[in-house]
Design a protein around this motif. Structure first.
Motif, PDB file in Angstrom:
ATOM      1  N   THR B 555     -15.785  32.708  15.073  1.00 60.77           N
ATOM      2  CA  THR B 555     -15.745  31.500  15.226  1.00 60.77           C
ATOM      3  C   THR B 555     -14.394  30.976  15.298  1.00 60.77           C
ATOM      4  O   THR B 555     -13.543  30.973  14.273  1.00 60.77           O
ATOM      5  N   ILE B 556     -13.740  30.724  16.537  1.00 61.93           N
ATOM      6  CA  ILE B 556     -12.302  30.554  16.510  1.00 61.93           C
ATOM      7  C   ILE B 556     -12.007  29.223  16.884  1.00 61.93           C
ATOM      8  O   ILE B 556     -12.302  28.479  17.809  1.00 61.93           O
ATOM      9  N   ALA B 557     -11.079  28.320  15.900  1.00 57.95           N
ATOM     10  CA  ALA B 557     -10.874  27.124  16.094  1.00 57.95           C
ATOM     11  C   ALA B 557      -9.437  26.783  15.343  1.00 57.95           C
ATOM     12  O   ALA B 557      -9.107  27.668  14.564  1.00 57.95           O
ATOM     13  N   ARG B 558      -8.996  25.734  15.513  1.00 57.74           N
ATOM     14  CA  ARG B 558      -7.761  25.612  15.023  1.00 57.74           C
ATOM     15  C   ARG B 558      -7.976  25.007  13.457  1.00 57.74           C
ATOM     16  O   ARG B 558      -8.343  23.987  13.178  1.00 57.74           O
ATOM     17  N   SER B 559      -7.786  26.289  12.657  1.00 59.81           N
ATOM     18  CA  SER B 559      -8.323  25.855  11.194  1.00 59.81           C
ATOM     19  C   SER B 559      -6.912  26.055  10.412  1.00 59.81           C
ATOM     20  O   SER B 559      -6.134  27.184  10.324  1.00 59.81           O
ATOM     21  N   ILE B 560      -6.591  24.937   9.689  1.00 61.50           N
ATOM     22  CA  ILE B 560      -5.542  24.889   8.862  1.00 61.50           C
ATOM     23  C   ILE B 560      -5.318  26.384   7.906  1.00 61.50           C
ATOM     24  O   ILE B 560      -4.623  27.039   7.699  1.00 61.50           O
ATOM     25  N   PRO B 561      -6.431  26.547   7.049  1.00 58.62           N
ATOM     26  CA  PRO B 561      -6.624  27.621   6.367  1.00 58.62           C
ATOM     27  C   PRO B 561      -6.345  29.033   6.870  1.00 58.62           C
ATOM     28  O   PRO B 561      -5.627  29.680   6.621  1.00 58.62           O
ATOM     29  N   GLU B 562      -6.745  29.072   8.264  1.00 57.49           N
ATOM     30  CA  GLU B 562      -6.852  30.209   8.883  1.00 57.49           C
ATOM     31  C   GLU B 562      -5.365  30.622   9.374  1.00 57.49           C
ATOM     32  O   GLU B 562      -4.882  31.587   9.261  1.00 57.49           O
ATOM     33  N   MET B 563      -4.668  29.465   9.946  1.00 55.13           N
ATOM     34  CA  MET B 563      -3.097  29.580  10.162  1.00 55.13           C
ATOM     35  C   MET B 563      -2.504  29.733   8.895  1.00 55.13           C
ATOM     36  O   MET B 563      -1.429  30.550   9.132  1.00 55.13           O
ATOM     37  N   LYS B 564      -2.762  29.158   7.996  1.00 54.60           N
ATOM     38  CA  LYS B 564      -1.932  29.263   6.639  1.00 54.60           C
ATOM     39  C   LYS B 564      -2.030  31.013   6.343  1.00 54.60           C
ATOM     40  O   LYS B 564      -0.971  31.403   5.797  1.00 54.60           O
ATOM     41  N   SER B 565      -3.027  31.413   6.226  1.00 58.50           N
ATOM     42  CA  SER B 565      -3.330  32.872   6.048  1.00 58.50           C
ATOM     43  C   SER B 565      -2.393  33.751   6.758  1.00 58.50           C
ATOM     44  O   SER B 565      -2.251  34.795   6.144  1.00 58.50           O
ATOM     45  N   ALA B 566      -1.992  33.336   7.934  1.00 56.76           N
ATOM     46  CA  ALA B 566      -1.304  34.358   8.811  1.00 56.76           C
ATOM     47  C   ALA B 566       0.369  33.910   8.402  1.00 56.76           C
ATOM     48  O   ALA B 566       0.915  34.883   8.239  1.00 56.76           O
ATOM     49  N   VAL B 567       0.631  32.618   8.193  1.00 60.85           N
ATOM     50  CA  VAL B 567       2.026  32.302   8.254  1.00 60.85           C
ATOM     51  C   VAL B 567       2.499  32.520   6.751  1.00 60.85           C
ATOM     52  O   VAL B 567       3.620  32.800   6.699  1.00 60.85           O
ATOM     53  N   LYS B 568       1.750  32.168   5.777  1.00 59.40           N
ATOM     54  CA  LYS B 568       1.996  31.968   4.515  1.00 59.40           C
ATOM     55  C   LYS B 568       2.706  33.216   3.917  1.00 59.40           C
ATOM     56  O   LYS B 568       3.979  33.255   3.282  1.00 59.40           O
ATOM     57  N   PRO B 569       2.202  34.486   4.303  1.00 56.19           N
ATOM     58  CA  PRO B 569       2.727  35.824   3.684  1.00 56.19           C
ATOM     59  C   PRO B 569       3.940  36.015   4.255  1.00 56.19           C
ATOM     60  O   PRO B 569       4.978  36.381   3.504  1.00 56.19           O
ATOM     61  N   ILE B 570       4.157  35.681   5.485  1.00 58.84           N
ATOM     62  CA  ILE B 570       5.584  35.796   5.955  1.00 58.84           C
ATOM     63  C   ILE B 570       6.407  34.960   5.415  1.00 58.84           C
ATOM     64  O   ILE B 570       7.743  35.631   5.023  1.00 58.84           O
ATOM     65  N   ARG B 571       6.302  33.854   5.114  1.00 58.72           N
ATOM     66  CA  ARG B 571       7.179  32.855   4.474  1.00 58.72           C
ATOM     67  C   ARG B 571       7.612  33.351   3.038  1.00 58.72           C
ATOM     68  O   ARG B 571       8.592  33.307   2.697  1.00 58.72           O
ATOM     69  N   ILE B 572       6.520  33.663   2.252  1.00 62.39           N
ATOM     70  CA  ILE B 572       6.717  33.928   0.710  1.00 62.39           C
ATOM     71  C   ILE B 572       7.398  35.318   0.847  1.00 62.39           C
ATOM     72  O   ILE B 572       8.281  35.505   0.165  1.00 62.39           O
ATOM     73  N   ARG B 573       7.106  36.266   1.353  1.00 63.62           N
ATOM     74  CA  ARG B 573       7.701  37.257   1.344  1.00 63.62           C
ATOM     75  C   ARG B 573       9.326  37.457   1.731  1.00 63.62           C
ATOM     76  O   ARG B 573      10.090  37.929   1.160  1.00 63.62           O
ATOM     77  N   GLY B 575      11.017  34.629   0.594  1.00 65.51           N
ATOM     78  CA  GLY B 575      11.259  33.889  -0.310  1.00 65.51           C
ATOM     79  C   GLY B 575      11.441  32.390   0.022  1.00 65.51           C
ATOM     80  O   GLY B 575      12.275  31.855  -0.385  1.00 65.51           O
ATOM     81  N   LEU B 576      10.685  32.199   0.887  1.00 65.01           N
ATOM     82  CA  LEU B 576      10.707  30.569   1.589  1.00 65.01           C
ATOM     83  C   LEU B 576       9.335  29.920   1.216  1.00 65.01           C
ATOM     84  O   LEU B 576       8.399  30.578   1.288  1.00 65.01           O
ATOM     85  N   PRO B 577       9.475  28.666   0.803  1.00 67.12           N
ATOM     86  CA  PRO B 577       8.235  28.046   0.716  1.00 67.12           C
ATOM     87  C   PRO B 577       7.412  28.006   2.063  1.00 67.12           C
ATOM     88  O   PRO B 577       8.080  27.849   3.119  1.00 67.12           O
ATOM     89  N   ASP B 578       5.982  27.803   1.725  1.00 71.55           N
ATOM     90  CA  ASP B 578       5.323  27.842   3.209  1.00 71.55           C
ATOM     91  C   ASP B 578       5.491  26.374   3.873  1.00 71.55           C
ATOM     92  O   ASP B 578       6.066  25.552   3.196  1.00 71.55           O
ATOM     93  N   PHE B 579       5.234  26.358   4.912  1.00 71.26           N
ATOM     94  CA  PHE B 579       5.295  24.956   5.688  1.00 71.26           C
ATOM     95  C   PHE B 579       4.463  24.018   5.141  1.00 71.26           C
ATOM     96  O   PHE B 579       3.377  24.265   4.309  1.00 71.26           O
ATOM     97  N   THR B 580       5.120  22.590   5.156  1.00 67.98           N
ATOM     98  CA  THR B 580       4.288  21.674   4.512  1.00 67.98           C
ATOM     99  C   THR B 580       2.858  21.411   5.192  1.00 67.98           C
ATOM    100  O   THR B 580       2.670  21.864   6.321  1.00 67.98           O
ATOM    101  N   ASP B 581       2.077  20.814   4.354  1.00 64.00           N
ATOM    102  CA  ASP B 581       0.613  20.194   5.303  1.00 64.00           C
ATOM    103  C   ASP B 581       1.003  19.368   6.457  1.00 64.00           C
ATOM    104  O   ASP B 581       0.306  19.559   7.378  1.00 64.00           O
ATOM    105  N   ALA B 582       2.119  18.517   6.416  1.00 63.62           N
ATOM    106  CA  ALA B 582       2.347  18.015   7.634  1.00 63.62           C
ATOM    107  C   ALA B 582       2.700  18.605   8.806  1.00 63.62           C
ATOM    108  O   ALA B 582       2.045  18.313   9.943  1.00 63.62           O
ATOM    109  N   VAL B 583       3.224  19.586   8.585  1.00 65.56           N
ATOM    110  CA  VAL B 583       3.645  20.621   9.794  1.00 65.56           C
ATOM    111  C   VAL B 583       2.395  21.341  10.235  1.00 65.56           C
ATOM    112  O   VAL B 583       1.937  21.382  11.397  1.00 65.56           O
ATOM    113  N   TYR B 584       1.585  21.605   9.284  1.00 68.90           N
ATOM    114  CA  TYR B 584       0.343  22.338   9.691  1.00 68.90           C
ATOM    115  C   TYR B 584      -0.661  21.525  10.424  1.00 68.90           C
ATOM    116  O   TYR B 584      -1.399  21.864  11.174  1.00 68.90           O
ATOM    117  N   SER B 585      -0.625  20.342  10.092  1.00 67.51           N
ATOM    118  CA  SER B 585      -1.629  19.291  10.842  1.00 67.51           C
ATOM    119  C   SER B 585      -1.112  18.797  12.103  1.00 67.51           C
ATOM    120  O   SER B 585      -1.758  18.485  12.753  1.00 67.51           O
TER     121      SER B 585
END
Lengths: 608, 685
Positions: B555-573, B575-585
């Motif tokens: 089921t493919i839809a704009r889901s913040i947890p799904e997008m986070k699961s992809a972007v967050k590792p790149i940010r953390i690797r 050494g940067l904080p993940d994007f804020t929820d304001a950005v994700y939303s």
């Protein structure tokens, strides 16, 4: 060899060594004739078998003397300065050999029969022939395989009273060079003739007609010789120019070289075909004092074997296939005549021949062009092509008001070209068919011989026309190809000269035969094929003049001689041609080959 | 009676003759020892050689990452090359300089090797696919694997064509029949969607029979993931505005047609194409075969591998171990080792496809020697634009002060003044900066230090034979030896590139052996993760899409947890904080953030040139002037050096004709149905 065109002819002819050739040629032929009258009256069988071998060896022994060139200037004491252009070379040798073997077999049934005025002839013939080359075969096994032909041919001929003729021929011939299924070609031909001179009303009323024959033929012939390209239907798979790949990580090795088609197959290549038509007239009058033959012919060659150079890249080939794609039509007439006449003791013979032909490319391997005049299709084979020159630029205003030329810098006194496609730019898109073809479309000759008592005079004229060629190279392009010293006098005297230099505006002649002089303009504006450098290849020459006197026999018998003839032969004595710079018959557009030799020979011929 | 006997014997003679003659023209027996297709597919060595040849066309002009001689596409508004420019060196007449390239002043006959090469590879692979089934010497599994490898590379060639030229003709399954007439052979271009569908289908077929992973000896062979990742990239492109109803390029799309006038790019927007792209990226993620590489935290370092520079404290990420935080990783080393040859391809868990060692004379090592400073005998001509330099975040995730101020954008902040002092260094401030470096380069994110050769950065150069030539701090001031000179070899912006440079690398004695070998990162997992987030971000609706092997339905839809699961590792690797929820939303904020993340993370991997085009951002981004530092300033004028100016030697613009590379005039002349990309000459004009 040596120093190329700087070598003088004497050295080339006498100082460079000698060759030794040894040729062995044995031909054997066994023939069997059998009369088969016991089966059918008029039937014969003939069979023959042949085996020829040929071997030759060639040893070339080269040497080379020390050579010097005299410079264009002298030293301060007025002595010639010499520059060494080659050191001496002692005698060395190179050897080569050549060999082939030919086998053939012919079996023929022949039937000839006449019933009253009906004459019938039927031939049926089987033949096979193989040619094997035994030397210099290279590494590809294709080259060691015999060239073979196999065929069945037949002919049926009929004539009635030698007046009406009808012939039918066919050949069904196979070649080893093509893939199975495409090996055989069928080549039929029909012809008919009517010898009007045999008709009674001529025989009775116009006895001065000896022969008056009209004939027509239509037939097909084939060609399986693809210019040394054996077995085009085969592909070659190997690693030549095939990239490989390394699968392993750095520090490891798992590399494979590449394998693939280094030559793709052209499976459907088969015989080139030519359809030939000929309408002819044979005429002989007044006890054969006048005879002539005229033929009008039309040949259409189709399926001409060519490389397919213009396949789109997306086909993905790394080699070029070939196919029977070209077509050329040629038309023309061919005739000759002879007149022989005796006036008292003067015997006169006049002979002449003429061939006039024209061809047209109907189809060939070429890519699309937006300009039909840039395609070869629709034009003649060897059509000369170039820009159209409009004289020389008068001044800068002339340049400003003309289309832009894209062949490097140019200025007044340089060649001005025509913008054929009207796009305001002169470039290779403006190259068009100009002039005729590089090979003559008209070839003719005529001659006469007159004998009177012991005197005899023979003349032979020969000519060609309807051809054109571009002249180029350092001979006519001043100061190019590294040459800086001498140029032809005409280039200097008949050129465009700026008034700033000559002080005379009249020398700025826009119609001068040569452009302004410039240095190393080799690829520039002036030195490219255009009508400016196009020349007519027409010529007529006195090929031979032979005057002789044979001493009377009675006189000779006394001194126990059989015959004595004193003669004078001149060859190439005169040439009439619009092109004057060098011999138009030499096909060299650069004018650097030795011309045909003009010679006069005085001779005495004695037989005892 | 006698007559009859004679007649019969002659008849018999004739018949025998004819029968013996039947074989007269046969030559098969001579040719039976020649190599033929059958033999070449019934010998394992030959099979490998066929396949190697099918892959060999992937190198040279078809590389994904290579130096500009083959891949100017590696250089966009992020990095540039200063050499190969006739304005500096007459022997470079005809070379494609950066300016000519970025101004669109190239012509239809330039850089066309890839077209020919791709189609030659396609033919070679097609022959392989057609013939491998008849082989009797290999097992069915091997057969399936070989066939899948050939199928992969064939589809990959189409992908390379599609990316560069836009829609191209798809060849018949068994290859075009070259014995056809030119008219019969003339093929029109397929639509972009047809090409994408074709590649997608072929890649699924290949993925079915490709293994999940390969060993060291087969690192350059494709895997299941390579096939699915290529498919994901193709679908991402097909969903992007240029291909999918984007308004900016509408004029262009209307002109890009086949020979019948049908548009080849989709004029109308179809959101489901984004869903398809997201599902394809998810297919790669669901394989479970890939993860981002991380290097361990270390508190005792060497000069070349310093102790981990810990990012500023962040309550969410500083205390947690990877993958939830960065407490146990070294972000700088994690990113640097991916490219500089330190990490082997087999050890790299995020490498999806690589050509491995198969790099041409314009390989990554050649790129590196053009990045190396003069002091290391490097060519000193590949550099970075100020735009790219500014794109890197501060180490706390904020923008660098003064970012984009020259463009009249940015947040109104000014560039930092001042320089690192000896005291600062002694106190351990501003790591890893040395004394004399502008504070504009202080406190930047780890990827900055792994990617940017900023003014005054230290080049380790440990392969230099003389110790005194190692550990060089390189400034680009005029007169400093590595700065502006009247040759080709200076950095037009005063900013160098460190990505791909190993601490050992030098070009002493012009010897490429002094450069550590580096495999090519053709497709990286980070690329797929970002593609997944980018695609999801564009969705309004929800889509049910089967996985590649139809084993499940996503089921493919704009889901913040799904997008986070992809972007967050790149940010953390990083050494940067993940994007804020304001950005994700926010759809637009996240789109901007992801584009910037691609710009940073994938710099120098031949992504930016094509990304700007597919996003239709080229008209905005490439028409901006290129800024750099003031390279005419000397060391005494260092304040002035660090005040950005327009780089006088670099130019850039964009016209719609630059969306796709022109098709060669020659090809148009040979294929009457081929249509040119809009804005380029055909043979008729």
């Amino acid at each position: 060899m040596g120093t190329g065109n700087q070598t003088n002819p004497w050295v080339a002819a006498t100082q460079t060594g000698y060759n030794e050739n040894w040729t062995n040629n044995i031909q054997t032929n066994v023939t069997l004739d059998q009369d088969l009258n016991f089966l059918v009256n008029g039937l014969t069988f003939e069979g023959s078998f042949g085996y020829d071998t040929y071997n030759s060896s060639n040893i070339e022994r080269h040497k080379w003397p020390e050579q010097w060139r005299a410079e264009r200037h002298r030293d301060q004491d007025g002595n010639l300065i010499f520059t060494n252009i080659s050191g001496p070379s002692v005698l060395t040798q190179a050897s080569s050999n050549d060999g082939s073997r030919r086998e053939f077999l012919i079996a023929m049934l022949n039937y000839n029969h006449s019933i009253k005025d009906h004459h019938i002839g039927i031939d049926l013939r089987y033949n096979q022939e193989s040619n094997t080359f035994t030397q210099n075969l290279g590494t590809d096994i294709k080259n060691g395989i015999a060239k073979k032909n196999q065929g069945l041919a037949g002919r049926a001929a009929y004539n009635w009273k030698n007046r009406y003729y009808a012939d039918f021929n066919f050949g069904y011939t196979g070649s080893e060079n093509f893939s199975p299924g495409h090996q055989f070609g069928f080549f039929p031909a029909v012809s008919g003739a009517w010898n009007i001179a045999e008709e009674n009303f001529i025989k009775e009323n116009m006895k001065w007609i000896n022969m008056f024959k009209i004939r027509y033929s239509y037939g097909k012939v084939g060609n399986d010789n693809l210019g040394g390209n054996r077995f085009p239907y085969l592909y070659t798979i190997d690693g030549n120019n095939k990239g490989g790949y390394q699968w392993a990580e750095f520090g490891n090795d798992k590399n494979y070289p590449g394998l693939g088609f280094s030559q793709v197959a052209s499976p459907y290549v088969t015989w080139e075909m030519a359809t030939k038509q000929d309408l002819g007239l044979d005429l002989s009058l007044w006890n054969n004092q006048f005879s002539m033959t005229v033929d009008a012919f039309k040949d259409e060659r189709t399926g001409i074997y060519m490389d397919r150079n213009f396949l789109p890249s997306y086909v993905g080939l790394t080699s070029i296939p070939s196919a029977n794609v070209g077509a050329v039509r040629s038309k023309g007439i061919d005739g000759n005549f002879t007149v022989q006449r005796q006036f008292n003791k003067v015997h006169v013979t006049v002979r002449g021949n003429i061939t006039l032909s024209k061809n047209e490319v109907l189809d060939r391997d070429e890519e699309q062009s937006v300009y039909p005049y840039q395609m070869q299709k629709g034009y003649r084979v060897n059509q000369t092509r170039g820009l159209i020159a409009l004289g020389l630029f008068k001044d800068y205003d002339d340049i400003r008001n003309s289309p832009t030329q894209t062949f490097g810098a140019y200025q007044p006194g340089d060649i001005k070209y025509k913008d054929v496609n009207g796009d305001g730019v002169i470039n290779n898109d403006d190259v068009v068919a100009v002039g005729s073809t590089s090979t003559p479309n008209l070839v003719y000759g005529f001659g006469a011989s007159v004998t009177w008592k012991g005197f005899d005079v023979n003349v032979l004229f020969q000519g060609a026309g309807s051809s054109s060629f571009f002249i180029y190279g350092k001979t006519v392009y001043a100061f190019t190809e590294g040459e800086w010293g001498n140029i032809l006098k005409g280039l200097l005297e008949n050129r465009w000269v700026s008034a700033d230099i000559s002080g005379d505006p009249a020398t700025e002649n826009p119609n001068a035969p040569y452009p302004r002089l410039s240095y190393s303009d080799r690829d520039g504006n002036n030195y490219r094929n255009s009508t400016f450098w196009l020349r007519n290849g027409r010529y007529l020459r006195l090929r031979n003049l032979d005057i002789g006197y044979t001493l009377p026999k009675e006189m000779l018998h006394k001194i126990h001689m059989n015959s004595v003839r004193i003669y004078c032969i001149g060859t190439n004595l005169f040439t009439w041609a619009p092109f004057k710079l060098w011999d138009p018959e030499t096909t060299d557009p650069r004018g650097e080959t030795y011309p045909l030799i003009k010679s006069v020979t005085l001779g005495l011929q004695i037989s005892l | 009676m006698l007559k009859k006997i004679k007649a019969i014997s002659i008849f018999c003679l004739m018949v025998t003759l004819l029968f013996s003659c039947k074989k007269y023209l046969k030559t098969d027996e001579y040719f039976k020892d020649r190599m033929d297709l059958d033999k070449s597919f019934n010998n394992v060595e030959y099979i490998e050689e066929w396949l190697a040849n099918s892959y060999s066309y992937l190198t040279g002009a078809n590389a994904d990452v290579a130096s500009k001689g083959f891949e100017p596409f590696n250089f966009s508004d992020d990095i540039y090359y200063g050499d190969r420019d006739v304005n500096y060196d007459v022997t470079n007449a005809g070379a494609l300089s950066y300016n000519r390239f970025s101004l669109g002043n190239y012509h239809e006959d330039e850089k066309q090797g890839s077209w020919t090469q791709c189609y030659q590879g396609i033919r070679s692979a097609s022959i392989f696919i057609q013939n491998i089934d008849n082989s009797t010497v290999i097992s069915d599994e091997d057969k399936a694997d070989y066939k899948a490898q050939a199928r992969f590379v064939r589809a990959y060639y189409y992908w390379l064509l599609l990316r560069k030229y836009g829609p191209v003709p798809i060849m018949p399954e068994d290859g075009a029949d070259y014995t056809d007439s030119y008219d019969e052979l003339a093929l029109p271009r397929n639509t972009y969607e047809q090409c994408a569908e074709y590649i997608g289908k072929e890649m699924v077929l290949a993925a079915k029979d490709l293994p999940q992973s390969r060993g060291q000896l087969a690192i350059a062979r494709p895997t299941k993931g390579a096939a699915l990742a290529t498919r994901a990239k193709v679908f991402l492109y097909a969903a992007s505005p240029l291909m999918n109803g984007g308004k900016v390029s509408m004029d262009y799309k209307e002109k890009l047609v086949d020979d019948k006038g049908n548009p080849l790019l989709s004029i109308t927007y179809d959101e489901s194409k984004w869903a398809r792209a997201a599902a394809a990226a998810k297919d790669v993620m669901r394989l479970g075969a890939y993860s981002l590489y991380v290097a361990p935290f270390t508190n005792s370092g060497t000069v070349t591998h310093p102790a981990t520079i810990v990012p500023p404290y962040n309550a969410e990420f500083s205390d947690k171990p990877w993958p939830d935080g960065w407490s146990n990783i070294d972000p700088f080393q994690s990113y640097r080792a991916l490219f500089d040859g330190e990490l082997s391809a087999a050890e790299n868990p995020e490498l999806i496809f690589t050509r491995g060692q198969n790099q041409s004379s314009e390989g990554i090592n050649v790129m590196v020697v053009h990045q190396l400073p003069r002091i290391a005998s490097g060519w000193n001509t590949h550099g970075m634009t100020l735009k790219q330099c500014d794109a890197y975040y501060m180490n706390d995730g904020k923008d660098v002060p003064g970012k984009d101020a020259e463009y009249g954008k940015g947040n109104g902040s000014q560039r930092v003044q001042g320089f690192v002092t000896d005291e600062d260094v002694a106190e351990g401030k501003y790591k890893p900066l040395e004394a004399g470096v502008s504070l504009q380069f202080a406190n930047r994110e780890p990827r900055f230090y792994a990617s940017v050769g900023y003014n005054g950065s230290v080049w380790d150069l440990t392969n230099e034979t003389e110790v005194k030539n190692r550990e060089q701090q390189v400034f680009y001031y005029r007169g400093s030896g590595n700065g502006y000179t009247n040759t080709m070899f200076w950095l037009r912006t005063g900013i160098g590139i460190k990505k791909y440079v190993n601490p050992m690398d030098t070009y002493e004695n012009n010897n490429l052996a002094n450069v550590v070998p580096k495999y090519e990162p053709a497709i990286r997992y980070a690329d797929i993760l970002l593609a997944y987030a980018e695609s999801l971000n564009e969705l309004n609706g929800s889509y049910n899409i089967p996985s590649w092997d139809s084993s499940e339905v996503y089921t493919i839809a704009r889901s913040i947890p799904e997008m986070k699961s992809a972007v967050k590792p790149i940010r953390i690797r990083a050494g940067l904080p993940d994007f804020t929820d304001a950005v994700y939303s926010s759809n637009t904020a996240l789109r901007t953030a992801i584009k910037r993340e691609r710009q940073i993370e994938l710099m120098g991997e031949q992504e930016r040139y094509y990304d700007l085009r597919r996003w239709e951002d080229a008209t905005k981004e490439l028409t901006l002037p290129i800024y750099g530092y003031n390279v005419l300033m000397t060391a005494n004028q260092r304040d002035l050096f660090h005040q950005p100016v327009e780089a006088f030697a670099l130019q850039s613009t964009f016209a719609p004709k630059m969306y796709f590379w022109p098709i060669s005039i020659e090809e148009l002349r040979r294929d009457s149905r081929m249509t040119q990309n809009p804005g380029w000459l055909t043979y008729t004009n």
